[in-house]
Write an enzyme that holds these catalytic residues in place. Structure first.
Site, PDB file in Angstrom:
ATOM      1  N   LYS A  54       0.899  -1.180  -0.001  1.00  0.00           N
ATOM      2  CA  LYS A  54      -0.024  -0.139  -0.251  1.00  0.00           C
ATOM      3  C   LYS A  54       0.699   1.317   0.242  1.00  0.00           C
ATOM      4  CE  LYS A  54      -3.885  -2.186   2.421  1.00  0.00           C
ATOM      5  NZ  LYS A  54      -4.138  -2.724   3.546  1.00  0.00           N
ATOM      6  N   GLN A  98      -5.137  -1.604   9.517  1.00  0.00           N
ATOM      7  CA  GLN A  98      -5.106  -2.862   8.962  1.00  0.00           C
ATOM      8  C   GLN A  98      -5.603  -3.932  10.058  1.00  0.00           C
ATOM      9  OE1 GLN A  98      -3.724  -3.548   5.919  1.00  0.00           O
ATOM     10  NE2 GLN A  98      -4.193  -5.596   6.160  1.00  0.00           N
ATOM     11  N   ASP A 121     -11.520   2.830   3.816  1.00  0.00           N
ATOM     12  CA  ASP A 121     -11.951   1.289   3.860  1.00  0.00           C
ATOM     13  C   ASP A 121     -13.480   1.160   3.610  1.00  0.00           C
ATOM     14  OD1 ASP A 121      -9.906  -0.751   3.935  1.00  0.00           O
ATOM     15  OD2 ASP A 121      -9.682  -0.313   6.025  1.00  0.00           O
TER      16      ASP A 121
END
Ligand code: GUN
Length: 300
Positions: A54, A98, A121
């Site tokens: 990422k 995460q 997200d």
């Protein structure tokens, strides 16, 4: 019929180059650089690989990448304090924590402490509710990537029968909402679904997101249907040598590809789209934060 292979790797590269073009314009015309903060708690090896990837791709499209690596025994209070700081930081337009988090941390509490406008997200309860009511939201990256590929392949999805296999909060449920938003007739199937093969045989679009290797055989697929395989499963591959493994999806690729009209491979299908859509979401969040027009074709 032999299916058209939907090349997610090429599609993702195209999304990233579109994002990079928008970022260059934001910098040149407005003096703004989108910033993505990624928070990793602990040393889970798979998570470390994702986070590295990422960070690398964020920088490659010209955005700022802020990585926060915390010890596995970080307290909830310390993690919430970091998120509060990132929520307030004007250089940070997107925040990703995460998952999975270590067991002593309450994931729901942590995710819901992220400013919904920075929740790239799309996991915050506000974004879930906005998506479910057809309002502008941040959309989870993997389903957004699937939707982009489906729209690209079909144009309109209106009136199509879609079956989503799997009911997770990260893929299955938001995928179903997105397909409904594009006027599909949507069925969410799961481990308790009765007559699953017949349910799948009714689908013009099958999205498989169950995490079970090669679960869907070709004789479940309606001839000409589009198969989107979200699964990434590692299985033994003795044919490659002792102790070797390979990646497979949730559908049995060879038998499904022989019947389907289009199919995403594993690897190289949905997988690369997830990070590309994370970058697209960060760009979208940055544009919204600055009152600028959203990038076309990169949102739901
Ligand atoms: N872990 C595996 N996939 C994801 C994802 O899409 N977002 C976050 N935050 N964690 C993950």
């Amino acid at each position: 019929m032999t299916a058209t292979v939907i090349d997610g790797k090429a599609f993702a590269a195209n999304v990233r180059s579109q994002v990079a073009e928008h970022v260059a314009v934001l910098k040149a015309d407005h003096g703004i650089t989108p910033g993505l903060a990624v928070v990793l708690v602990g040393e889970d090896p798979a998570s470390q690989v994702y986070v590295r990837s990422k960070g690398k791709q964020t920088v490659e499209v010209g955005m700022n990448s802020f990585e926060h690596k915390l010890d596995a025994d970080t307290s909830e209070a310390d993690l919430l304090a970091l998120i509060d700081q990132l929520n307030k930081d004007p250089a940070v337009h997107g925040i990703l924590v995460q998952l999975p988090l270590p067991g002593h941390l309450n994931s729901d509490l942590v995710i819901n402490s992220i400013d919904p406008a920075k929740d790239v997200d799309g996991f915050h309860i506000s974004n879930v509710g906005l998506l479910g009511t057809g309002q502008k939201s941040m959309v989870p990256c993997t389903p957004l990537g699937c939707l982009m590929m489906l729209r690209d392949h079909h144009g309109s999805l209106s009136g199509m029968n879609a079956v989503v296999l799997g009911r997770s909060n990260i893929v299955g449920k938001p995928m179903a909402q997105l397909l409904l938003g594009d006027s599909c007739t949507v069925t969410i199937a799961h481990s308790r679904t009765k007559d699953l093969p017949d349910v799948v045989r009714g689908a013009d679009i099958v999205v498989a997101a169950v995490g079970r290797p090669q679960m869907v055989p070709g004789d479940w697929i309606k001839p000409g249907a589009t198969v989107i395989d979200v699964g990434i499963n590692r299985i033994d591959a003795p044919e490659k040598g002792e102790g070797k493994t390979r990646l497979v999806g949730d559908v049995d690729y060879d038998s499904c590809a022989a019947v389907a009209g289009a199919i995403t491979p594993v690897p190289g299908g949905v997988g690369p789209m997830t990070i590309a859509c994370l970058l697209a979401n960060t760009l979208t969040a940055c544009c919204r934060a600055n009152g600028l027009a959203e990038p076309e074709g990169l949102t739901a």
